[in-house]
Design a protein around this motif. Structure first.
Motif, PDB file in Angstrom:
ATOM      1  N   PRO A 460      10.822  42.569  10.445  1.00  0.00           N
ATOM      2  CA  PRO A 460      10.922  42.529   8.976  1.00  0.00           C
ATOM      3  C   PRO A 460       9.761  43.230   8.270  1.00  0.00           C
ATOM      4  O   PRO A 460       9.957  43.844   7.219  1.00  0.00           O
ATOM      5  CB  PRO A 460      10.935  41.027   8.659  1.00  0.00           C
ATOM      6  CG  PRO A 460      11.393  40.369   9.914  1.00  0.00           C
ATOM      7  CD  PRO A 460      10.837  41.213  11.027  1.00  0.00           C
ATOM      8  N   LEU A 461       8.555  43.141   8.841  1.00  0.00           N
ATOM      9  CA  LEU A 461       7.414  43.786   8.205  1.00  0.00           C
ATOM     10  C   LEU A 461       7.602  45.296   8.136  1.00  0.00           C
ATOM     11  O   LEU A 461       7.193  45.929   7.161  1.00  0.00           O
ATOM     12  CB  LEU A 461       6.138  43.449   8.980  1.00  0.00           C
ATOM     13  CG  LEU A 461       4.829  44.008   8.415  1.00  0.00           C
ATOM     14  CD1 LEU A 461       4.566  43.448   7.032  1.00  0.00           C
ATOM     15  CD2 LEU A 461       3.668  43.705   9.344  1.00  0.00           C
ATOM     16  N   PHE A 462       8.238  45.869   9.137  1.00  0.00           N
ATOM     17  CA  PHE A 462       8.450  47.318   9.147  1.00  0.00           C
ATOM     18  C   PHE A 462       9.672  47.739   8.339  1.00  0.00           C
ATOM     19  O   PHE A 462       9.680  48.802   7.729  1.00  0.00           O
ATOM     20  CB  PHE A 462       8.585  47.795  10.592  1.00  0.00           C
ATOM     21  CG  PHE A 462       9.068  49.210  10.720  1.00  0.00           C
ATOM     22  CD1 PHE A 462       8.369  50.250  10.137  1.00  0.00           C
ATOM     23  CD2 PHE A 462      10.237  49.503  11.400  1.00  0.00           C
ATOM     24  CE1 PHE A 462       8.818  51.562  10.235  1.00  0.00           C
ATOM     25  CE2 PHE A 462      10.691  50.806  11.506  1.00  0.00           C
ATOM     26  CZ  PHE A 462       9.981  51.833  10.922  1.00  0.00           C
ATOM     27  N   CYS A 463      10.704  46.923   8.304  1.00  0.00           N
ATOM     28  CA  CYS A 463      11.982  47.336   7.710  1.00  0.00           C
ATOM     29  C   CYS A 463      12.135  46.929   6.245  1.00  0.00           C
ATOM     30  O   CYS A 463      12.673  47.694   5.431  1.00  0.00           O
ATOM     31  CB  CYS A 463      13.143  46.757   8.520  1.00  0.00           C
ATOM     32  SG  CYS A 463      13.247  47.407  10.206  1.00  0.00           S
ATOM     33  N   VAL A 464      11.704  45.718   5.885  1.00  0.00           N
ATOM     34  CA  VAL A 464      12.036  45.191   4.567  1.00  0.00           C
ATOM     35  C   VAL A 464      11.313  45.924   3.436  1.00  0.00           C
ATOM     36  O   VAL A 464      11.963  46.349   2.464  1.00  0.00           O
ATOM     37  CB  VAL A 464      11.759  43.671   4.525  1.00  0.00           C
ATOM     38  CG1 VAL A 464      11.940  43.134   3.106  1.00  0.00           C
ATOM     39  CG2 VAL A 464      12.696  42.954   5.489  1.00  0.00           C
ATOM     40  N   PRO A 465       9.980  46.118   3.457  1.00  0.00           N
ATOM     41  CA  PRO A 465       9.331  46.802   2.320  1.00  0.00           C
ATOM     42  C   PRO A 465       9.859  48.207   2.054  1.00  0.00           C
ATOM     43  O   PRO A 465      10.097  48.546   0.877  1.00  0.00           O
ATOM     44  CB  PRO A 465       7.846  46.803   2.713  1.00  0.00           C
ATOM     45  CG  PRO A 465       7.691  45.635   3.618  1.00  0.00           C
ATOM     46  CD  PRO A 465       8.961  45.576   4.396  1.00  0.00           C
ATOM     47  N   PRO A 466      10.071  49.070   3.067  1.00  0.00           N
ATOM     48  CA  PRO A 466      10.627  50.393   2.744  1.00  0.00           C
ATOM     49  C   PRO A 466      12.002  50.334   2.099  1.00  0.00           C
ATOM     50  O   PRO A 466      12.293  51.096   1.160  1.00  0.00           O
ATOM     51  CB  PRO A 466      10.680  51.101   4.110  1.00  0.00           C
ATOM     52  CG  PRO A 466       9.644  50.424   4.925  1.00  0.00           C
ATOM     53  CD  PRO A 466       9.681  49.004   4.503  1.00  0.00           C
ATOM     54  N   VAL A 467      12.852  49.437   2.586  1.00  0.00           N
ATOM     55  CA  VAL A 467      14.199  49.346   2.016  1.00  0.00           C
ATOM     56  C   VAL A 467      14.134  48.866   0.572  1.00  0.00           C
ATOM     57  O   VAL A 467      14.836  49.394  -0.321  1.00  0.00           O
ATOM     58  CB  VAL A 467      15.071  48.415   2.879  1.00  0.00           C
ATOM     59  CG1 VAL A 467      16.403  48.141   2.202  1.00  0.00           C
ATOM     60  CG2 VAL A 467      15.305  49.031   4.253  1.00  0.00           C
ATOM     61  N   LEU A 468      13.301  47.864   0.295  1.00  0.00           N
ATOM     62  CA  LEU A 468      13.196  47.368  -1.076  1.00  0.00           C
ATOM     63  C   LEU A 468      12.592  48.414  -2.013  1.00  0.00           C
ATOM     64  O   LEU A 468      13.053  48.583  -3.155  1.00  0.00           O
ATOM     65  CB  LEU A 468      12.351  46.096  -1.093  1.00  0.00           C
ATOM     66  CG  LEU A 468      12.971  44.858  -0.452  1.00  0.00           C
ATOM     67  CD1 LEU A 468      12.017  43.675  -0.553  1.00  0.00           C
ATOM     68  CD2 LEU A 468      14.309  44.516  -1.103  1.00  0.00           C
ATOM     69  N   LEU A 469      11.569  49.114  -1.554  1.00  0.00           N
ATOM     70  CA  LEU A 469      10.978  50.152  -2.402  1.00  0.00           C
ATOM     71  C   LEU A 469      11.956  51.298  -2.625  1.00  0.00           C
ATOM     72  O   LEU A 469      12.001  51.884  -3.717  1.00  0.00           O
ATOM     73  CB  LEU A 469       9.692  50.669  -1.768  1.00  0.00           C
ATOM     74  CG  LEU A 469       8.863  51.618  -2.630  1.00  0.00           C
ATOM     75  CD1 LEU A 469       8.426  50.937  -3.919  1.00  0.00           C
ATOM     76  CD2 LEU A 469       7.658  52.141  -1.869  1.00  0.00           C
ATOM     77  N   PHE A 470      12.744  51.619  -1.622  1.00  0.00           N
ATOM     78  CA  PHE A 470      13.772  52.653  -1.786  1.00  0.00           C
ATOM     79  C   PHE A 470      14.797  52.227  -2.829  1.00  0.00           C
ATOM     80  O   PHE A 470      15.202  53.026  -3.689  1.00  0.00           O
ATOM     81  CB  PHE A 470      14.446  52.915  -0.442  1.00  0.00           C
ATOM     82  CG  PHE A 470      15.485  53.994  -0.478  1.00  0.00           C
ATOM     83  CD1 PHE A 470      15.124  55.322  -0.328  1.00  0.00           C
ATOM     84  CD2 PHE A 470      16.830  53.682  -0.657  1.00  0.00           C
ATOM     85  CE1 PHE A 470      16.084  56.323  -0.368  1.00  0.00           C
ATOM     86  CE2 PHE A 470      17.790  54.673  -0.695  1.00  0.00           C
ATOM     87  CZ  PHE A 470      17.422  56.004  -0.548  1.00  0.00           C
ATOM     88  N   ALA A 471      15.222  50.956  -2.773  1.00  0.00           N
ATOM     89  CA  ALA A 471      16.183  50.472  -3.768  1.00  0.00           C
ATOM     90  C   ALA A 471      15.580  50.483  -5.169  1.00  0.00           C
ATOM     91  O   ALA A 471      16.257  50.831  -6.157  1.00  0.00           O
ATOM     92  CB  ALA A 471      16.637  49.062  -3.389  1.00  0.00           C
TER      93      ALA A 471
END
Length: 805
Positions: A460-471
């Motif tokens: 989650p540390l690697f996947c969640v922040p990039p996806v949220l910032l992209f959204a």
């Protein structure tokens, strides 16, 4: 840490700053009121960082001093990543993860910049480590702890503890930590059926497995008599037994014999064995020393399978371990207070990290997913929610202020899905070979996780922040990889877990190969033993066949000797003929009678000597048995020591192999690391630009910066441009509360250019930039020539008509 420190200090002084570093340099050198005024209009998201850098640059303003905090922050982040690997998996995973993090080119890139991104990454790693501690995430925590009593139920262990008034208290083994493939837990074995009070079984060996309670092997089991006396087998000594009326105090002999009767832990651990199940009489200790079944002691108090059993074994001083632990354990208030401080520390670190850069607050979403995957209990969610709410409450005012200053990042465009892949390439690569290997190792760690707690934290540390910032960037462009540096820590953790998974599979395969080879060798030895037995059998039959022939030969030798003896007797008899024969017979008879008496006495003394010899032999046999037991124990210890040494060497080889792989990856990407230390590794080289403009211009000539942000060249390196007149500057930056100052209007600018015959324009080399000052010059000045430099355009304008005085 040493590796990261060396890489961070390597080439730290590039001899130049780029535009963002120049902003740090000029803002941190202002006074505190000037910094406060500037943050109201620009760079509010970096305000805390500027305040931290202010005292440092006040001591020694230089590029190296400005970058040192980022180097130290990268060292701290490396240590925290390694600590996470050690906590959530094992030490070698932590070592590999730390080395992978330090060897990533993008880490060293931002470790050598005078910006806040390395500090944000260190703060996020620290917050993640505090989350793991406050939520109780450790090895195997995501899958739940497996108690040893459940393992013992599968192997025949009786969980629980039994007490009896007539037979003494049965004991339960202390829970010993054991490791499994998917996690660890506390293992507890049931009581030995014949174990009396004061007899403690040994804990489980290092490889896991349930503890073994005494006595299903061949030999008598033990039971406790009414007086609490510990009865033992033939090796028991009176010194181990308490006197009548005394409380049973375990001595070292009783404990060691109980542990030996229990089988003891093997080198790799073993399945639990319930005591007293084997055939054979049990000896009871009591006044009448009558025999009793050894199994009767523990049947009454069996606990439910799967229940964790605490030790009730008496220790010196007569206080049970359970009572001692209960007395020494912290109370609920103290435990709650300790957990509360952990959550408070977690919330504080998250808040400070988000104040360094507001997008760091996205790690809270990653941590929430970690708790969800780990199936955290309600109390953990309550603690995390309180800490997260406090951190968000601190960051909300900064986020509101930063939203009003969003024009600063107007140069960022709407992201495409390819931007997400670019982040993956930069964080897990950027070399194609290293990227492929990292993705393969991450897939191995995620598909078949060996350390589920680590996967629950790192993924989650690697996947969640990039996806949220992209959204978020789809609504308002703000997506850039530098804002996501704190999420990079998940990649080396997952890659190291994948390496450990592959190393474990390789070790298992090698063990199977070695075991097969040993079976072949043992088969060869067994065939040799069979051949020896066959040879001995053939030899025996041959001896039995030759025996009659040997008897015939022996009889023949006896006949020959008898013939010779008869001839000698005849000669002697002939010489004794005469008068001497009668006189010689009487003394001879007396001598023969005395000789027979002596022979009888000697035979009787020989019988007594034989009895004495047999007694001595039995004593010697007992001594030899004790010595043999000691020799066996020493040999067992030696075998365990050798096995541990072999396991240690194997582990060292595996760790060294992993370090070598990381080193090879670093060597493969060494050109990328070297490029990061060059001045051209950043967007612009302000030192080179200032030197070029200083060579082309002459002192006293007017210069215009279009737009005003290009004034950063003169702010960062004022010496080459000291002779030029900034003719468009109205109010300097510190006085105006801006980064680069406020320019005058077009009319004032033309008035100031009234007596100038020429002017220099330093413009941004960006097609979409509106060049207001060039428009003012058009009509009265004409472009003489233009020179393109990296990032800027240097233009020289000459007046078209006569200059006004």
């Amino acid at each position: 840490m040493a590796v990261m420190l060396g890489l961070g200090l390597w080439g730290l002084d590039r001899g130049t700053m780029w535009r963002d570093e120049s902003a740090t340099y000029q803002m941190a050198r202002r006074t505190l009121p000037q910094i406060r005024d500037a943050l109201g209009t620009v760079d509010a998201v970096h305000g805390l960082y500027y305040l931290l850098m202010h005292p440092l640059l006040a001591l020694h303003p230089s590029e190296v001093t400005m970058r040192l905090p980022s180097v130290l922050a990268a060292v701290a982040a490396t240590a925290l990543v390694a600590a996470l690997g050690c906590r959530l998996a094992r030490p070698r995973v932590g070592l590999w993860a730390g080395l992978l993090y330090a060897a990533t080119p993008v880490v060293t890139h931002y470790a050598q910049e005078g910006r806040s991104y390395a500090l944000v990454a260190a703060g996020a790693a620290w917050a993640t480590y505090l989350l793991a501690g406050a939520a109780g995430l450790a090895v195997g925590a995501a899958t739940g702890a497996t108690t040893g009593s459940a393992r013992g139920a599968a192997t025949g262990t009786t969980p629980g503890a039994a007490t009896g008034a007539a037979t003494g208290a049965a004991t339960a083994d202390r829970p010993a930590p054991g490791k499994g493939a998917a996690g660890t837990g506390w293992s507890a074995a049931g009581p030995g059926a014949g174990a009396g009070p004061g007899v403690a079984s040994r804990p489980v060996g290092p490889a896991g497995g349930a503890a073994r309670a005494g006595g299903d092997a061949a030999g008598p089991a033990r039971s406790a008599g009414p007086a609490g006396e510990v009865a033992s087998g033939p090796a028991a000594t009176p010194a181990d037994r308490p006197a009548p009326g005394q409380a049973p105090t375990p001595g070292p002999g009783a404990v060691s014999r109980a542990a030996r009767s229990a089988g003891g832990p093997g080198p790799a651990g073993g399945a639990a064995r319930a005591g007293g199940d084997a055939a054979g009489p049990a000896r009871s200790a009591g006044p009448d020393r009558s025999a009793a079944p050894a199994r009767a002691a523990g049947e009454a108090g069996r606990a439910a399978p799967g229940a964790r059993v605490r030790s009730a074994v008496l220790v010196r001083g007569g206080m049970p371990r359970v009572a001692r632990r209960a007395a020494s354990a912290p109370g609920p208030e103290r435990a709650a207070s300790g957990v509360g401080w952990r959550w408070a520390a977690y919330g504080s670190v998250v808040a400070v990290t988000a104040l360094l850069h507001v997008f760091a607050v996205l790690m809270l979403a990653a941590h929430a997913l970690t708790l969800l995957v780990s199936r955290a209990p309600r109390r953990v969610w309550w603690g995390w929610g309180s800490a997260a709410a406090g951190a968000v409450g601190v960051v909300v005012p900064l986020a509101a202020l930063a939203r009003r200053q969003s024009a600063q990042i107007a140069w960022i465009r709407h992201p495409t899905p390819g931007r997400l892949w670019a982040v993956v390439e930069e964080f897990a690569g950027p070399s194609a070979l290293v990227l492929a290997l990292n993705l393969l190792l991450i897939a191995v760690a995620v598909v078949r996780p060996r350390w589920r707690s680590l996967t629950a934290v790192a993924l989650p540390l690697f996947c969640v922040p990039p996806v949220l910032l992209f959204a978020l960037a789809l609504h308002r462009p703000c997506f850039h990889e530098r804002y996501l540096l704190f999420a990079l820590a998940g990649i080396p953790l997952l890659a190291a877990a994948g390496v450990d998974r592959l190393a474990g599979a390789g070790a298992a395969w090698l063990a199977r190969v070695v075991a097969a080879r040993r079976v072949e060798v043992e088969a060869d030895r067994s065939s040799g033993a069979v051949a020896g037995r066959l040879a001995r059998a053939v030899g025996g039959r041959l001896a039995r066949a030759v025996e009659p022939l040997a008897r015939v030969v022996a009889a023949r030798r006896v006949e020959v000797e008898a013939d010779r003896s008869s001839g000698a007797v005849a000669g002697r008899l002939a010489r004794a003929v005469g008068g001497r024969l009668a006189r010689a017979v009487e003394p001879l008879a007396r001598v023969v009678g005395a000789r027979r008496t002596r022979v009888r006495v000697d035979r009787q003394s020989g019988v007594m000597a034989g009895r004495l010899a047999r007694v001595v032999a039995r004593c010697r046999a007992d001594v030899r048995v004790d010595r043999l037991a000691g020799v066996v124990t020493d040999r067992r210890r030696a075998v365990v020591g050798r096995r541990r040494a072999v396991v240690g060497r194997r582990r060292a080889v595996v760790v060294a192999a992993g370090v070598l792989v990381v080193g090879c990856g670093f060597v493969w990407q060494l050109p990328l690391h070297q490029r990061e230390r060059e001045p051209l590794s950043r967007q612009d080289d302000l030192a080179a630009l200032a030197a070029a403009v200083g060579r082309l211009t002459r002192p006293g000539e007017p210069v215009l910066y279009d737009p005003p942000k290009e004034r950063r060249i003169a702010i960062a390196y004022p010496r080459p441009l000291a002779g030029l007149r900034d003719i468009a500057l109205g109010t300097p930056g510190p006085a105006s509360g801006t980064l680069y100052g406020v320019d005058v209007g077009p009319a004032e600018l033309l008035r100031r250019l009234g007596g100038a015959r020429s002017a220099w324009v330093i413009a941004a080399d960006e097609p979409e930039t509106r060049r207001a000052k060039a428009t003012v010059l058009t009509g009265r000045f004409q472009l003489a020539y233009s020179l393109c430099l990296p990032g800027i355009r240097l233009e020289h304008y000459v007046r078209a008509g006569p200059a006004r005085t």
